[in-house]
Structure formats: structure tokens, C-alpha cells
Design a protein around this motif. Sequence first.
Motif, PDB file in Angstrom:
ATOM      1  N   MET A   1       0.812  -1.201   0.000  1.00  0.00           N
ATOM      2  CA  MET A   1       0.000   0.000   0.000  1.00  0.00           C
ATOM      3  C   MET A   1       0.855   1.264   0.000  1.00  0.00           C
ATOM      4  SD  MET A   1      -3.118  -0.647  -0.304  1.00  0.00           S
ATOM      5  CE  MET A   1      -4.225  -2.049  -0.216  1.00  0.00           C
TER       6      MET A   1
ATOM      7  N   VAL B   1       1.617   2.288  -3.568  1.00  0.00           N
ATOM      8  CA  VAL B   1       0.540   2.702  -4.468  1.00  0.00           C
ATOM      9  C   VAL B   1       0.631   4.187  -4.851  1.00  0.00           C
ATOM     10  CG1 VAL B   1      -1.969   2.977  -4.708  1.00  0.00           C
ATOM     11  CG2 VAL B   1      -1.022   0.886  -3.710  1.00  0.00           C
TER      12      VAL B   1
ATOM     13  N   ALA C   1       2.475   4.908  -8.053  1.00  0.00           N
ATOM     14  CA  ALA C   1       2.044   4.302  -9.315  1.00  0.00           C
ATOM     15  C   ALA C   1       1.623   5.365 -10.328  1.00  0.00           C
ATOM     16  CB  ALA C   1       0.891   3.339  -9.053  1.00  0.00           C
TER      17      ALA C   1
ATOM     18  N   VAL D   1      -3.886   2.871 -11.953  1.00  0.00           N
ATOM     19  CA  VAL D   1      -4.479   1.687 -11.314  1.00  0.00           C
ATOM     20  C   VAL D   1      -5.508   1.126 -12.279  1.00  0.00           C
ATOM     21  CG1 VAL D   1      -5.879   0.818  -9.421  1.00  0.00           C
ATOM     22  CG2 VAL D   1      -4.088   2.510  -8.967  1.00  0.00           C
TER      23      VAL D   1
ATOM     24  N   ALA E   1      -1.921  -1.782  -9.538  1.00  0.00           N
ATOM     25  CA  ALA E   1      -1.234  -0.499  -9.663  1.00  0.00           C
ATOM     26  C   ALA E   1       0.033  -0.716 -10.478  1.00  0.00           C
ATOM     27  CB  ALA E   1      -0.888   0.054  -8.282  1.00  0.00           C
TER      28      ALA E   1
ATOM     29  N   ALA F   1       1.575  -2.918  -6.927  1.00  0.00           N
ATOM     30  CA  ALA F   1       0.599  -3.447  -5.979  1.00  0.00           C
ATOM     31  C   ALA F   1      -0.529  -4.115  -6.751  1.00  0.00           C
ATOM     32  CB  ALA F   1       0.042  -2.340  -5.088  1.00  0.00           C
TER      33      ALA F   1
ATOM     34  N   ILE G   1      -6.709  -0.460  -2.414  1.00  0.00           N
ATOM     35  CA  ILE G   1      -5.804   0.113  -3.421  1.00  0.00           C
ATOM     36  C   ILE G   1      -6.475   1.293  -4.135  1.00  0.00           C
ATOM     37  CG2 ILE G   1      -4.664  -0.336  -5.624  1.00  0.00           C
ATOM     38  CD1 ILE G   1      -4.112  -3.180  -4.623  1.00  0.00           C
TER      39      ILE G   1
ATOM     40  N   ALA H   1      -5.321   5.176  -4.120  1.00  0.00           N
ATOM     41  CA  ALA H   1      -5.095   5.843  -5.411  1.00  0.00           C
ATOM     42  C   ALA H   1      -5.933   7.115  -5.515  1.00  0.00           C
ATOM     43  CB  ALA H   1      -5.440   4.881  -6.548  1.00  0.00           C
TER      44      ALA H   1
ATOM     45  N   THR I   1      -7.391   6.071 -12.290  1.00  0.00           N
ATOM     46  CA  THR I   1      -7.926   4.711 -12.293  1.00  0.00           C
ATOM     47  C   THR I   1      -8.591   4.448 -13.634  1.00  0.00           C
ATOM     48  OG1 THR I   1      -8.297   4.773  -9.900  1.00  0.00           O
ATOM     49  CG2 THR I   1      -9.504   3.110 -11.160  1.00  0.00           C
TER      50      THR I   1
END
Length: 359
Positions: A262, A265, A268, A271, A281, A296, A306, A310, A317
Motif C-alpha cells: 500500500m 501505491v 504508481a 491503477v 497499480a 501493488a 488500493i 489511489a 484509475t
Amino acid sequence: MLKLNLQYFAADEKTEKATPKKRQDTRKKGQVPKSQDVNTGFLLLMVFGLLFLMGGSLKGTLTGMFEHTFQEYISWEVTENQVYDVFVESLLEISKVVVPIMGIAIVAGVTSNLLQVGVMFTGEPLKMDLKKIDPIQGAKKIFSARALVELVKSLLKITVVGTITFSIIWMNKETMMEVSQMSIDGALAFFGRTTILMGLASALALLLLSVLDYSYQKYDHEKNIRMSKKDIKDEHKNIEGDPQIKSKIKEKQRQMAASRMMSEVPEADVVITNPTHFAIAVKYDEEKFDAPYVVAKGVDFLALKIKEVAKAHEIVTVENRPLARALYQKSDIDQPIDEEFYKAVAEILAYVYRIQKKV
């Protein structure tokens, strides 16, 4: 209820051979099969063997010392220096006799122990244990079956050694009656030969008896270290770890891994979601890998966490159900994605970069 009790007692009965770990633990405590008769027999054999080979030389050293004493020392003036010289010279002459005998005795003791138990260093027998001075336990040992066996062994050894020595004396009774007519050297030689013969014969007899005694000691040791089926199961649990404890450890490890995951994340780039069941991620860092890699991944509750992280860090996402499922199944954390996903992930990253105005 009776059946359960019978099963319990059957499981607790010492019927199984000791495991290697049990043998190792008992050895560390100094509990090994060992016969004292082996030590005694081997010691006597070596010492009387030395006397047989070097008896003449040792006798010459002693008689020479006495001759020198009555020929030289007796005429010396009693002064501090003279007494010191007498003491030193006498000590050196006596050492020539004592040191070989003591040396061969030490070698015999060490060798006999090595033959029985090998190399073993342990301080367990030297530790303070109040049970050793418990009068009740002492009385139990005195009237135990082992004590009876030791008594029979002692009586057997006394009988055998006594019979051997008496037989040798009886065979030499005529010569013994004529000792008064012999010279001092002849009498000493006769008694020396007779003593060495009795010692060697007794040593050989004790060594033969020690074979039986060692066999019994080994049998008794194996009997004492037997284990029940419950003991074996408990030992296996201790070695492998209790299943419940192992399960808790694994759960704790999963929680720690999830916590570390975590924390990655927020770094990243995107996601990729299912959108409800899977979340992966992904980050691209050309200095670390030539291809995008997974920082992740999670399913259900972990996927939800997650996505929450994010969102909190404004990570884009993207919903792609087949890609999310495939990445979850075929990709490892902190490892580059497979080549088959390059195109799909590259398109998503390009979309993200456009949104973030990175390209």
C-alpha cells in the motif's frame, strides 16, 4: 468414555523408537549407553600390558634408586642443599616409573570412552539438581530392577576375577612354597610375573563381561528413551511449528506485505481495475525496468483499499476488466509485466500521460 480413555493411554504408552532429535537431545544431556566395565577392563589390560613389556626396566629404575640411596645418600651430610638434591633426584627417578603408568592409564581411559560414546562435551551432568539428593528417589533407585542387575553384575565380576586369581595362585603353589629359598631377584621376578598374569587374565575376563554389560546398557538406554506416539507428534509440532501459530505468522506476514504494498501505491502511474474485484497499480520507470511493472495488486477488499489510496493521492484509475484479471493472475509485485501486455498497458499509460499533460 472408556474407549476414549483406552485410546489416550495407548497414545501415551512408550512403544516407539526414539527419533534422531530425541537421541541428539539425550546425548547433549550426557545420557548415552556406556559400560564402566569397558573402561576398567581396558585400563587393566593396558597397564598390565605395559608392566609386562617394561617391567624389567621399571624394576631396574627402582632398585637403582634404592642402591644409590644406601650407597651415596646415606653418607651425605644433612644440609638444606643436600636434602633438596636428594628430593629432586628421587622425584626424577620415581617419575620414570610413575609417568609411563599414569600416561598409559590416561590413554586407556580416553580411548575406552571414545570407543563407546565418541567425542562428546556436555556440562549437563555437572548442573545442580536437587532431585539427586532426594531420599525418596534414592530409595527407589536402591530397590529398583536396575540396582538388582548391578548387584548381580558385581557378584559375577567378583566371582570371575576371584576364580581366575585363585586358579593362577593354585597352579603356582609349589613355586610359591619355595620362594623362601630363592634370591631377592628371583622372588621379585616370580611375584611380578604372577601378578601380571593375574592382571592380564582378569582384564581379559572383564572385557568379555563388558561386552554383555554394554549390550545391556544399550538395551536399557533404548528402553528409557522410547517415545509415545503423542511424544512424536508433539516433537513434530515443535520442529515444524504449531499449525495455528504458523497460520497466525503467515497472516501477519500477509498483513505486513500488504502494508508495504500500500505504501507503494502513491508512486504508481495508473491503477487498472475490474472495476469491483481486481485492482493492479502499474508504474513505468525506465531507470528500474525496461517495461512497466506492478507495484501493488489485490482482489476484493484489498482491491478496494488500493483504489481508495489511489483516489486519495489522485492516481488515475482505468477500468479494463480482462486486462485487470490477466495482470492479477500473471504478474508479480515489483516485477515487469509480461510482453503480451505491453501494447494494452502502453495505450493506458499514453492515455494517463495525456490526461496529466506529461506528453
